[in-house]
Design a protein around this motif. Sequence first.
Motif, PDB file in Angstrom:
ATOM      1  N   PHE A 172       5.152 -11.413   1.705  1.00  0.00           N
ATOM      2  CA  PHE A 172       4.102 -12.418   1.866  1.00  0.00           C
ATOM      3  C   PHE A 172       2.808 -11.906   2.483  1.00  0.00           C
ATOM      4  N   TYR A 173       2.768 -10.686   2.967  1.00  0.00           N
ATOM      5  CA  TYR A 173       1.535 -10.174   3.565  1.00  0.00           C
ATOM      6  C   TYR A 173       0.885  -9.074   2.711  1.00  0.00           C
ATOM      7  N   THR A 174       1.673  -8.057   2.366  1.00  0.00           N
ATOM      8  CA  THR A 174       1.068  -6.899   1.701  1.00  0.00           C
ATOM      9  C   THR A 174       0.430  -7.200   0.342  1.00  0.00           C
ATOM     10  N   PRO A 175       0.959  -8.149  -0.456  1.00  0.00           N
ATOM     11  CA  PRO A 175       0.273  -8.387  -1.742  1.00  0.00           C
ATOM     12  C   PRO A 175      -1.163  -8.868  -1.552  1.00  0.00           C
ATOM     13  N   PHE A 176      -1.453  -9.407  -0.358  1.00  0.00           N
ATOM     14  CA  PHE A 176      -2.797  -9.894  -0.088  1.00  0.00           C
ATOM     15  C   PHE A 176      -3.609  -8.904   0.732  1.00  0.00           C
ATOM     16  N   GLY A 177      -3.080  -7.705   0.859  1.00  0.00           N
ATOM     17  CA  GLY A 177      -3.819  -6.666   1.570  1.00  0.00           C
ATOM     18  C   GLY A 177      -3.772  -6.805   3.076  1.00  0.00           C
ATOM     19  N   LEU A 178      -2.923  -7.687   3.596  1.00  0.00           N
ATOM     20  CA  LEU A 178      -2.751  -7.734   5.054  1.00  0.00           C
ATOM     21  C   LEU A 178      -1.761  -6.632   5.413  1.00  0.00           C
ATOM     22  N   ILE A 179      -2.321  -5.460   5.718  1.00  0.00           N
ATOM     23  CA  ILE A 179      -1.520  -4.244   5.859  1.00  0.00           C
ATOM     24  C   ILE A 179      -1.901  -3.554   7.160  1.00  0.00           C
ATOM     25  N   GLY A 180      -0.908  -3.177   7.944  1.00  0.00           N
ATOM     26  CA  GLY A 180      -1.164  -2.401   9.154  1.00  0.00           C
ATOM     27  C   GLY A 180      -1.341  -3.269  10.384  1.00  0.00           C
ATOM     28  N   ALA A 207      -5.225   0.305  -3.349  1.00  0.00           N
ATOM     29  CA  ALA A 207      -5.445  -0.725  -4.377  1.00  0.00           C
ATOM     30  C   ALA A 207      -6.558  -1.697  -3.995  1.00  0.00           C
ATOM     31  N   PHE A 208      -6.869  -1.781  -2.699  1.00  0.00           N
ATOM     32  CA  PHE A 208      -7.841  -2.781  -2.248  1.00  0.00           C
ATOM     33  C   PHE A 208      -9.177  -2.118  -1.942  1.00  0.00           C
ATOM     34  N   LYS A 209     -10.260  -2.699  -2.493  1.00  0.00           N
ATOM     35  CA  LYS A 209     -11.590  -2.163  -2.195  1.00  0.00           C
ATOM     36  C   LYS A 209     -12.139  -2.847  -0.937  1.00  0.00           C
ATOM     37  N   ALA A 210     -12.489  -2.051   0.059  1.00  0.00           N
ATOM     38  CA  ALA A 210     -13.074  -2.608   1.277  1.00  0.00           C
ATOM     39  C   ALA A 210     -14.567  -2.831   1.050  1.00  0.00           C
ATOM     40  N   PRO A 211     -15.218  -3.794   1.732  1.00  0.00           N
ATOM     41  CA  PRO A 211     -14.547  -4.729   2.638  1.00  0.00           C
ATOM     42  C   PRO A 211     -13.885  -5.876   1.886  1.00  0.00           C
ATOM     43  N   TYR A 212     -12.813  -6.371   2.472  1.00  0.00           N
ATOM     44  CA  TYR A 212     -12.198  -7.594   1.951  1.00  0.00           C
ATOM     45  C   TYR A 212     -11.536  -8.319   3.105  1.00  0.00           C
ATOM     46  N   SER A 213     -11.257  -9.609   2.906  1.00  0.00           N
ATOM     47  CA  SER A 213     -10.643 -10.405   3.965  1.00  0.00           C
ATOM     48  C   SER A 213      -9.245 -10.842   3.576  1.00  0.00           C
ATOM     49  N   ALA A 214      -8.361 -10.871   4.554  1.00  0.00           N
ATOM     50  CA  ALA A 214      -7.066 -11.533   4.407  1.00  0.00           C
ATOM     51  C   ALA A 214      -7.132 -12.777   5.280  1.00  0.00           C
ATOM     52  N   VAL A 215      -6.628 -13.891   4.754  1.00  0.00           N
ATOM     53  CA  VAL A 215      -6.784 -15.153   5.474  1.00  0.00           C
ATOM     54  C   VAL A 215      -5.429 -15.778   5.769  1.00  0.00           C
ATOM     55  N   SER A 236      -3.067 -15.163   2.599  1.00  0.00           N
ATOM     56  CA  SER A 236      -3.606 -15.079   1.246  1.00  0.00           C
ATOM     57  C   SER A 236      -4.994 -14.438   1.282  1.00  0.00           C
ATOM     58  N   ASN A 237      -5.726 -14.584   0.194  1.00  0.00           N
ATOM     59  CA  ASN A 237      -7.133 -14.168   0.120  1.00  0.00           C
ATOM     60  C   ASN A 237      -7.960 -15.350  -0.330  1.00  0.00           C
ATOM     61  N   MET A 238      -9.252 -15.317  -0.047  1.00  0.00           N
ATOM     62  CA  MET A 238     -10.170 -16.320  -0.576  1.00  0.00           C
ATOM     63  C   MET A 238     -10.799 -15.770  -1.851  1.00  0.00           C
ATOM     64  N   VAL A 239     -11.177 -16.654  -2.745  1.00  0.00           N
ATOM     65  CA  VAL A 239     -11.945 -16.212  -3.899  1.00  0.00           C
ATOM     66  C   VAL A 239     -13.353 -16.785  -3.790  1.00  0.00           C
ATOM     67  N   LYS A 240     -14.317 -16.002  -4.217  1.00  0.00           N
ATOM     68  CA  LYS A 240     -15.722 -16.431  -4.290  1.00  0.00           C
ATOM     69  C   LYS A 240     -16.284 -16.909  -2.952  1.00  0.00           C
TER      70      LYS A 240
END
Lengths: 142, 389, 143
Positions: B138-146, C87-95, C107-111
Amino acid sequence: MVEYVKGIPIMRPYIDQDNQAYWDAVKQHKLVLQHCHACDLYLHPPRPMCPSCNAQDTLEWKPSSGKGQIYSFVNFTTDRMAYPAFKLPYAVVLVELEEGVRLTGNTHQIHPDDIYVGMPVEIMFEDMDDDMTLYRFKKRDG
Amino acid sequence: MELYKEKTAIVGIGVVPFSTDIGRTEWYTACQAVKLAVDDAGLDMKRVDGLVKNVDDGPDQMYVQKGLGMDNLTYTAESHWGTSPMMNAITAVASGSVNYAVYYQTAHRASGPEKSISDFRVAREMREDLLDLIRADFYTPFGLIGQPGYVGMTIRRYMHEFNVTPEQMGWVPVVCSENAARNTEAVFFDKSITIQDYINSKVVVDPIRELDCAPKVDGSIAIIVTTLENAKSLRHPPAIIMAATQGTSSEGQFFTSYMRDTITELPEMQFVADELYRVAGIGAKDVKVAQLDDSFAPLVPMQLEALGFCDRGEGAAFCEGGDRIRNGGQLPLNTAGGALGQGRFDSARIVEAVRQVRGTSANQVKDADMVLSVSGAGGPADGLILRRQ
Amino acid sequence: MTVEYNAEQKIPYPALWHVLYRSSTPFWDGVKEDKLLLQKCKSCGSFLNPPRPMCPKCQSMEQEWVPATGKGKLYSWVTYQESPHPAFKAPYSAVLIELEEGVRIVSNMVKVKPEELQIGMPVQVTFEKVAEDLILPKFETMS
């Protein structure tokens, strides 16, 4: 004696600072044993500290005659328990060296059925590939 | 019977100097630390009969026993979190299972696995990032890593709820760097930093800055626990364990207990505080020095709140300006330089607590007769209170 | 801002393919059909998140999966200035989103740009196909 199955790699020794000198010597076809000069104690396997006096600076490497006797042994006869790189049957022997420490190894030109406890053996070296040398034991005249 | 009240003491500490590349195997430095601790105590190696360690740190007890030539061990144990193996050691001694239990923590986290007797470090990181299934699901697929990201989610919410400024969060790192600069054993600060250095520090995962995160380090520490009776014949006056405990709470997830009603407090540390003060029969005001878990400095204010040193939401304000948490202040914190100055190494907090009680700290606090040490901010916690004889 | 991915790098997939962990399979099966499902205890009605084999309130092992409204509020967030994963291009947010049902999900936000994020802002779920065989539930600001 042990023969290898082509294409299956043998698991390599894990070499770190504590046993580096041992494997460096093996590479040069020499057997050295760790020795505490304060306690006059041979140690095997190599370790960071003398278990008797707890000193770390009294440890040295002494050449071994490589001669000893078979102390115990196992014969691998079925593939259920054996690592596939080795052709069956093969033996692994526990050799008590003249210095008193015991080494595990394979045999050279000894059929597993002919091995007995107390058999006089001596070490020999085999270059497996460019950067791995192992040792095994052959019969010697007692 | 109060098993953890005034039955045991720390009588020996062994510290191999911290380094970013210690240049030896973990087997080597584990043997070294235990030998130093046994010598520090003035004990005969053959009398050690218990060995405990953290699960993920190496090498295991059989290697240490073989290396040091110990006789029969009647008790060995491993525990997961923080300095919780201390609970194994104290339990074993207080219950009469062993006479002398040694807690050793040996981990070369900075220099890498090639100097370990096996691939402990890889195992550690695999375990952390892949084998925590909830995290992987539930965290890593969204890039919440580390861990900085995990902690950041909690800290953003904390700063929001209590109107905490980034500047207020900087004082723990500043004071830790001051303490580290005076401690020759601390490897990370030759000189202290200013609050402006903190503000200018690179934002790694907003809101977490580089100076919020304790660096990895190579270290090896051993701590000897025995009964008060046995302690009488040893070299140092004992650091008496007034109380010790662990604390956990429901819906716990390492640094990511996001599903609780509130995520801006540390219920595990709250349990530790309540139990320590109950068993010791003291209050927060009696604690002269505290060694708190600053693996991530922004979690220190929440610990101050949980441990009763200030009210909820006031932890960051408590640290502001640094005077309350400096030597001479209301509650000197992390007097050896903390994880920020010494590297992230949990048992170092207990060593510093013992030194404060003995009066041998590099930043010695006057009259440090009662000292607190805790581990595990943002996960299962543990702690103890030491006092002078 | 929508999270951007490096096309040549594999996104870390959910662990539902792990043989030891099946509790979350219905969640990810729902996501494949653009549904946000939550695990609910049949006995006491508590929502269970993350999914698990037993209700921690009443110890019942009977659960059902019910659709969430998909609406919620932004509870917290972090912004990665450096990428921790290729796989992730910075910067990005996790919410961290608190859903109307009371549970929170990462999750992530879009737009939405990171500087536009505000704790408490109303959001709703949307589904983004991030790879040929992977859909992730994401969130957008509620109009």
